[in-house]
Write a protein that holds these residues in place. Structure first.
Motif, PDB file in Angstrom:
ATOM      1  N   GLU A  25     -10.876 -53.073  -2.192  1.00  0.00           N
ATOM      2  CA  GLU A  25     -11.945 -54.010  -2.524  1.00  0.00           C
ATOM      3  C   GLU A  25     -12.888 -53.369  -3.537  1.00  0.00           C
ATOM      4  O   GLU A  25     -12.885 -52.157  -3.735  1.00  0.00           O
ATOM      5  N   ASP A  26     -13.709 -54.200  -4.152  1.00  0.00           N
ATOM      6  CA  ASP A  26     -14.746 -53.691  -5.033  1.00  0.00           C
ATOM      7  C   ASP A  26     -15.700 -52.825  -4.211  1.00  0.00           C
ATOM      8  O   ASP A  26     -16.228 -53.267  -3.176  1.00  0.00           O
ATOM      9  N   LEU A  27     -15.921 -51.586  -4.648  1.00  0.00           N
ATOM     10  CA  LEU A  27     -16.704 -50.644  -3.844  1.00  0.00           C
ATOM     11  C   LEU A  27     -18.152 -51.090  -3.665  1.00  0.00           C
ATOM     12  O   LEU A  27     -18.738 -50.880  -2.610  1.00  0.00           O
ATOM     13  N   GLU A  28     -18.721 -51.704  -4.690  1.00  0.00           N
ATOM     14  CA  GLU A  28     -20.092 -52.196  -4.581  1.00  0.00           C
ATOM     15  C   GLU A  28     -20.187 -53.281  -3.504  1.00  0.00           C
ATOM     16  O   GLU A  28     -21.102 -53.274  -2.673  1.00  0.00           O
ATOM     17  N   ASP A  29     -19.227 -54.198  -3.516  1.00  0.00           N
ATOM     18  CA  ASP A  29     -19.205 -55.279  -2.521  1.00  0.00           C
ATOM     19  C   ASP A  29     -18.974 -54.722  -1.124  1.00  0.00           C
ATOM     20  O   ASP A  29     -19.581 -55.184  -0.145  1.00  0.00           O
ATOM     21  N   LEU A  30     -18.107 -53.725  -1.034  1.00  0.00           N
ATOM     22  CA  LEU A  30     -17.792 -53.131   0.256  1.00  0.00           C
ATOM     23  C   LEU A  30     -19.013 -52.411   0.832  1.00  0.00           C
ATOM     24  O   LEU A  30     -19.290 -52.502   2.041  1.00  0.00           O
ATOM     25  N   TRP A  31     -19.757 -51.706  -0.035  1.00  0.00           N
ATOM     26  CA  TRP A  31     -20.978 -51.044   0.442  1.00  0.00           C
ATOM     27  C   TRP A  31     -21.990 -52.074   0.920  1.00  0.00           C
ATOM     28  O   TRP A  31     -22.609 -51.897   1.969  1.00  0.00           O
ATOM     29  N   GLU A  32     -22.175 -53.152   0.174  1.00  0.00           N
ATOM     30  CA  GLU A  32     -23.122 -54.192   0.571  1.00  0.00           C
ATOM     31  C   GLU A  32     -22.738 -54.775   1.935  1.00  0.00           C
ATOM     32  O   GLU A  32     -23.607 -55.032   2.772  1.00  0.00           O
ATOM     33  N   GLN A  33     -21.441 -54.953   2.131  1.00  0.00           N
ATOM     34  CA  GLN A  33     -20.959 -55.490   3.407  1.00  0.00           C
ATOM     35  C   GLN A  33     -21.263 -54.530   4.557  1.00  0.00           C
ATOM     36  O   GLN A  33     -21.764 -54.938   5.610  1.00  0.00           O
ATOM     37  N   ARG A  34     -20.990 -53.248   4.364  1.00  0.00           N
ATOM     38  CA  ARG A  34     -21.226 -52.264   5.415  1.00  0.00           C
ATOM     39  C   ARG A  34     -22.718 -52.037   5.653  1.00  0.00           C
ATOM     40  O   ARG A  34     -23.151 -51.815   6.789  1.00  0.00           O
ATOM     41  N   PHE A  66     -19.827 -43.259  -0.840  1.00  0.00           N
ATOM     42  CA  PHE A  66     -19.853 -44.372  -1.795  1.00  0.00           C
ATOM     43  C   PHE A  66     -20.362 -43.900  -3.152  1.00  0.00           C
ATOM     44  O   PHE A  66     -19.803 -44.249  -4.202  1.00  0.00           O
ATOM     45  N   LEU A  67     -21.416 -43.089  -3.160  1.00  0.00           N
ATOM     46  CA  LEU A  67     -21.972 -42.593  -4.416  1.00  0.00           C
ATOM     47  C   LEU A  67     -20.978 -41.697  -5.153  1.00  0.00           C
ATOM     48  O   LEU A  67     -20.856 -41.756  -6.375  1.00  0.00           O
ATOM     49  N   VAL A  68     -20.270 -40.870  -4.384  1.00  0.00           N
ATOM     50  CA  VAL A  68     -19.266 -39.996  -5.003  1.00  0.00           C
ATOM     51  C   VAL A  68     -18.150 -40.828  -5.632  1.00  0.00           C
ATOM     52  O   VAL A  68     -17.740 -40.593  -6.777  1.00  0.00           O
ATOM     53  N   LEU A  69     -17.680 -41.816  -4.890  1.00  0.00           N
ATOM     54  CA  LEU A  69     -16.561 -42.638  -5.366  1.00  0.00           C
ATOM     55  C   LEU A  69     -16.940 -43.513  -6.555  1.00  0.00           C
ATOM     56  O   LEU A  69     -16.090 -43.865  -7.378  1.00  0.00           O
ATOM     57  N   THR A  70     -18.219 -43.856  -6.655  1.00  0.00           N
ATOM     58  CA  THR A  70     -18.674 -44.704  -7.765  1.00  0.00           C
ATOM     59  C   THR A  70     -19.411 -43.894  -8.841  1.00  0.00           C
ATOM     60  O   THR A  70     -19.959 -44.461  -9.781  1.00  0.00           O
ATOM     61  N   GLU A  71     -19.410 -42.559  -8.652  1.00  0.00           N
ATOM     62  CA  GLU A  71     -20.003 -41.632  -9.621  1.00  0.00           C
ATOM     63  C   GLU A  71     -21.462 -41.979  -9.910  1.00  0.00           C
ATOM     64  O   GLU A  71     -21.898 -42.042 -11.063  1.00  0.00           O
ATOM     65  N   GLN A  72     -22.219 -42.191  -8.845  1.00  0.00           N
ATOM     66  CA  GLN A  72     -23.648 -42.510  -8.968  1.00  0.00           C
ATOM     67  C   GLN A  72     -24.489 -41.392  -8.376  1.00  0.00           C
ATOM     68  O   GLN A  72     -24.029 -40.642  -7.523  1.00  0.00           O
ATOM     69  N   GLU A  73     -25.723 -41.309  -8.845  1.00  0.00           N
ATOM     70  CA  GLU A  73     -26.697 -40.425  -8.227  1.00  0.00           C
ATOM     71  C   GLU A  73     -27.328 -41.183  -7.064  1.00  0.00           C
ATOM     72  O   GLU A  73     -27.179 -42.396  -6.933  1.00  0.00           O
TER      73      GLU A  73
END
Length: 204
Positions: A25-34, A66-73
C-alpha cells in the motif's frame, strides 16, 4: 520551515519489521491508517499507565520505521496546550469529579485534533499525569484490605458514580474527601469499589 529533531536511526530491514506493508500500500496512507487506529484505541480504552505507555512505544517504533522507509526526517508537530488549572482537585469530592471529567474531555478533544505523532504523545503523557493525580486524590489504604473485588480496567460508569457520590454526601453529611475516606466502611458498595480501583491505579 519544519523543525527537525534527531531520532535513533534504523536500517531498512529493521524498518520493514516495525512497519510491515505486505500489500504494498501507499506508505503515507498506511501510516495515516495506523495513526488513526491508535487514536481510536486511546479514545475507547481505560487509561492504564503501563498499557498506554507500551502502546506509545510501539507507535514510536512504527513511526520511526515509516520515516526511514519514506526517507523523511522526524518533524516536530504543533503542541496542544491544555490548562492544568483543574489538576489540583477540590477538597469536595463531587467538585473534583466534575473537574476531572472536564479535563478528560479536553484531552479527548486534543487527541482527536492531533495530526502528528509528537502531538499525540504530548496529549497522552499529560492525560496520564492527570489520571494519576486523580487516582492519588481518591487513594485510601484501607480500601486495599477490603474484600470487595475491583478491576483496574473496569471503571464505574461516570453517571452512576456521580449518583452514588451524591448519595454518599447525604450519608456522611459532608462533601469533603477526607470525611468520605474516614467513613469508608459505611460507603455504598460501588463507591467502595471505585475507591479501591483508583487506589490500585495510584500504585501503578
Amino acid at each position: 520551515m519544519i523543525e527537525v529533531i534527531n531520532f535513533v536511526s534504523m536500517t531498512i530491514e529493521q524498518a520493514q519489521i516495525f512497519f510491515p506493508n505486505p500489500s504494498n500500500e501507499d506508505l503515507e496512507d498506511l501510516w495515516e491508517q495506523r495513526f488513526f487506529e491508535q487514536k481510536q484505541f486511546f479514545l475507547t480504552r481505560p487509561p492504564i499507565h503501563q498499557v498506554w505507555k507500551s502502546r506509545i512505544k510501539k507507535l514510536e517504533q512504527q513511526f520511526n520505521a515509516f520515516l526511514v522507509l519514506t526517507e523523511q526526517e522526524k518533524p516536530k508537530g504543533k503542541t496542544h496546550k491544555i490548562s492544568n488549572e483543574d489538576s489540583a482537585f477540590s477538597d469536595e469530592f463531587i467538585v473534583a469529579f466534575h473537574q476531572f471529567h472536564k479535563q478528560r474531555n479536553l484531552f479527548k478533544s486534543a487527541l482527536l485534533k492531533a495530526q502528528y505523532y509528537s502531538e499525540l504523545v504530548q496529549v497522552i503523557e499529560n492525560w496520564l499525569k492527570t489520571e494519576l493525580s486523580y487516582a492519588q486524590y481518591w487513594s485510601h489504604p484501607e480500601s486495599k484490605v477490603n474484600e470487595i473485588e475491583a478491576l483496574i480496567s473496569k471503571e464505574l460508569d461516570p453517571m452512576e458514580f456521580l449518583k452514588e457520590l451524591k448519595a454518599t454526601e447525604i450519608l456522611i453529611t459532608s462533601p469533603l474527601i477526607k470525611d468520605l475516606k474516614e467513613n469508608y466502611n459505611i460507603l455504598p458498595e460501588n463507591v467502595k469499589k471505585e475507591v479501591k480501583r483508583l487506589t490500585l491505579l495510584a500504585k501503578l
